[in-house]
Design an enzyme around this catalytic site. Structure first.
Site, PDB file in Angstrom:
ATOM      1  N   SER A   1      13.592   7.539  -7.309  1.00  0.00           N
ATOM      2  CA  SER A   1      14.442   6.527  -6.680  1.00  0.00           C
ATOM      3  C   SER A   1      15.822   6.603  -7.318  1.00  0.00           C
ATOM      4  O   SER A   1      15.951   6.725  -8.534  1.00  0.00           O
ATOM      5  CB  SER A   1      13.823   5.141  -6.859  1.00  0.00           C
ATOM      6  OG  SER A   1      14.522   4.206  -6.063  1.00  0.00           O
ATOM      7  N   GLU A   2      16.870   6.530  -6.470  1.00  0.00           N
ATOM      8  CA  GLU A   2      18.243   6.758  -6.941  1.00  0.00           C
ATOM      9  C   GLU A   2      18.659   5.843  -8.088  1.00  0.00           C
ATOM     10  O   GLU A   2      19.527   6.209  -8.882  1.00  0.00           O
ATOM     11  CB  GLU A   2      19.256   6.542  -5.804  1.00  0.00           C
ATOM     12  CG  GLU A   2      19.150   7.483  -4.649  1.00  0.00           C
ATOM     13  CD  GLU A   2      18.331   6.872  -3.529  1.00  0.00           C
ATOM     14  OE1 GLU A   2      17.130   6.595  -3.749  1.00  0.00           O
ATOM     15  OE2 GLU A   2      18.875   6.682  -2.438  1.00  0.00           O
ATOM     16  N   ASN A   3      18.098   4.639  -8.142  1.00  0.00           N
ATOM     17  CA  ASN A   3      18.541   3.712  -9.173  1.00  0.00           C
ATOM     18  C   ASN A   3      17.967   4.029 -10.555  1.00  0.00           C
ATOM     19  O   ASN A   3      18.179   3.270 -11.494  1.00  0.00           O
ATOM     20  CB  ASN A   3      18.227   2.264  -8.777  1.00  0.00           C
ATOM     21  CG  ASN A   3      16.756   2.012  -8.557  1.00  0.00           C
ATOM     22  OD1 ASN A   3      16.037   2.890  -8.091  1.00  0.00           O
ATOM     23  ND2 ASN A   3      16.301   0.827  -8.885  1.00  0.00           N
TER      24      ASN A   3
END
Lengths: 230, 221
Positions: B50-52
């Site tokens: 996930s990008e975060n």
């Protein structure tokens, strides 16, 4: 040893009208709601805000937007805050959208004392139209310029009295990068520990990057689990 | 995206799970693609990014049990699996740009016959920023699109050339829709499968770009 702890009022009062302010956080995790609310209370104007996202309506940086304190917003997206679209359509705010990883790298680049980097991200898109192109080894690439700020406002789970920081879970996100890229770094801390109580190998941001720390006595409901009724 | 019959939508998502193989590192876009996780065979071990700042994303968590500091890039509360890692946003996108993602599954407004993808902006109507979409579309080793075949006005979302601002050029490998599975090979769209209850002719009629139809009977999904 220099004491980096400060009251929230005096720390935020260093910010002046027209300053550029980076704000940590990706959604709720890592957003320094306490520091933002104090900035909303003090009312500094004509700010440029740099943040991954614009939080959600009535929360975090949206309070600064609703207060009319922000001239320009640099974000990767504002998909969860409909207020940004409304303000854009009324020309109440300038918004610069930056691909998320490029935003992160531009901030890191400034913090690392570099003057830019080359990338092909977005090269075929409308985001490339105002960017300089540089040819390297026969390949045309976009020049991305560093992004720095007067202030960074961050949230840390743990800090020691010297200003070493550790973040938790997905609250890390942009914070270690912004800590490097601002002239003055103000951190709100959930748990302020004695020197030596933070293990060196668990530190994400080393103390030389941190200027001021504000201890958070309690967490407001903004920090809690959001219930959006999904 | 238009609205879909629940059964059709579920069949599309279930069919798209065949993209996912054990050992892959994968990023699933916000919306429909995220739901793929719910249909995966739990015996298949994959690494969700996930990008975060997570690798090893686990199942979603109800608000009562959620960790306030643990969300995915879409803002949903999630858990982590054994072997998960947290990192900052620069590291997260080094994973993407550095070519470590085997697969990304994304939604789309338009896909062109040359594989151009438009999924982030409708000028004057929807302009909330691109997030990590450009990096994902440009740098994942395989880009799979999951979308409705038609928009809510009944227009084909598969087009000769994108009319909307693109996210990345010539990036799409395969499209899953409620009507068909279509591959993009060397700027040509090839019909691979059609949904049960839909004829090849209906797919051709609903597709604004030319489709190459194989000689053999087209399988159903």
């Amino acid at each position: 040893m220099k004491d980096k702890t400060a009251s929230i009022e005096s720390a935020i009062s260093r910010i002046k009208d027209g300053d550029t302010v980076m704000v940590g956080g990706f959604g709720v995790p890592g957003t320094p709601f306490g520091l933002i609310d104090e900035l909303a209370r003090q009312g500094q104007k004509n700010l440029t805000l740099i943040k991954n996202d614009a939080n959600e309506e009535s929360m975090g940086v949206d309070r600064l937007l609703q207060n009319g304190q922000v001239n320009k917003l640099v974000v990767s997206h504002a998909g969860l805050n409909a207020n940004v679209s409304k303000m854009m359509s009324k020309n109440q705010i300038e918004v610069e959208f930056c691909p998320q990883g490029i935003l992160a790298e531009r901030i890191r680049c400034a913090g690392a004392g570099l003057y830019g980097f080359l990338t092909d991200i977005g090269i075929d898109t409308i985001l490339a139209k105002d960017k300089s192109r540089i040819e390297v080894n026969g390949r045309s690439l976009l020049l991305e310029e560093p992004l720095k700020a007067d202030f960074a406002l961050l949230h840390a789970q743990h800090a020691d009295s010297l200003g070493n920081l550790s973040y938790t879970a997905t609250a890390q996100n942009f914070s270690p990068l912004m800590a490097m890229a601002a002239d003055q770094v103000i951190v709100e801390v959930e748990h302020l520990l004695d020197l030596g109580d933070l293990k060196p190998e668990t530190i994400h941001t080393p103390s030389p990057f941190v200027d001021l720390m504000v201890s958070l006595p309690t967490l407001t409901s903004d920090y809690g689990v959001l219930r959006r009724g999904r | 995206m238009g609205f879909l019959d629940v059964d059709v939508r579920e069949r599309m998502i279930r069919t798209a799970t065949r993209e996912i193989e054990a050992g892959m590192t994968i990023n699933l876009g916000i919306g429909l693609p995220t739901k793929l996780v719910n249909y995966l065979d739990p015996r298949i071990s994959v690494c969700l990014h996930s990008e975060n700042g997570i690798t090893g994303v686990g199942p979603g968590v109800e608000p009562d049990l959620a960790d306030r500091n643990l969300i995915d890039a879409g803002g949903a509360y999630v858990s982590t699996l054994p072997g998960a890692a947290f990192f900052d946003s620069a590291v997260s996108f080094a994973i993407i740009r550095g070519g470590r993602l085997d697969l990304t599954v994304l939604g789309a407004f338009e896909v062109a016959m040359n594989g151009d993808l438009a999924n982030w902006m409708v000028p004057g109507i929807f302009a909330v920023g691109v997030g990590g979409g450009m990096e994902l579309a440009q740098k994942a080793r395989r880009v799979v699109i999951m979308m409705t075949h038609l928009d809510r006005h009944g227009n084909s979302k598969i087009v000769p050339a994108c009319t909307l601002p693109i996210t990345a050029a010539a990036c799409v490998d395969r499209i899953y829709t409620d009507m068909a599975i279509i591959d993009v090979v060397d700027q040509v769209l090839i019909l691979r499968e059609v949904a049960k209850g839909i004829s090849v002719e209906e797919v051709i009629d609903a597709t604004a770009a030319p489709l190459q139809i194989p000689d053999n009977p087209v399988p159903k999904f």
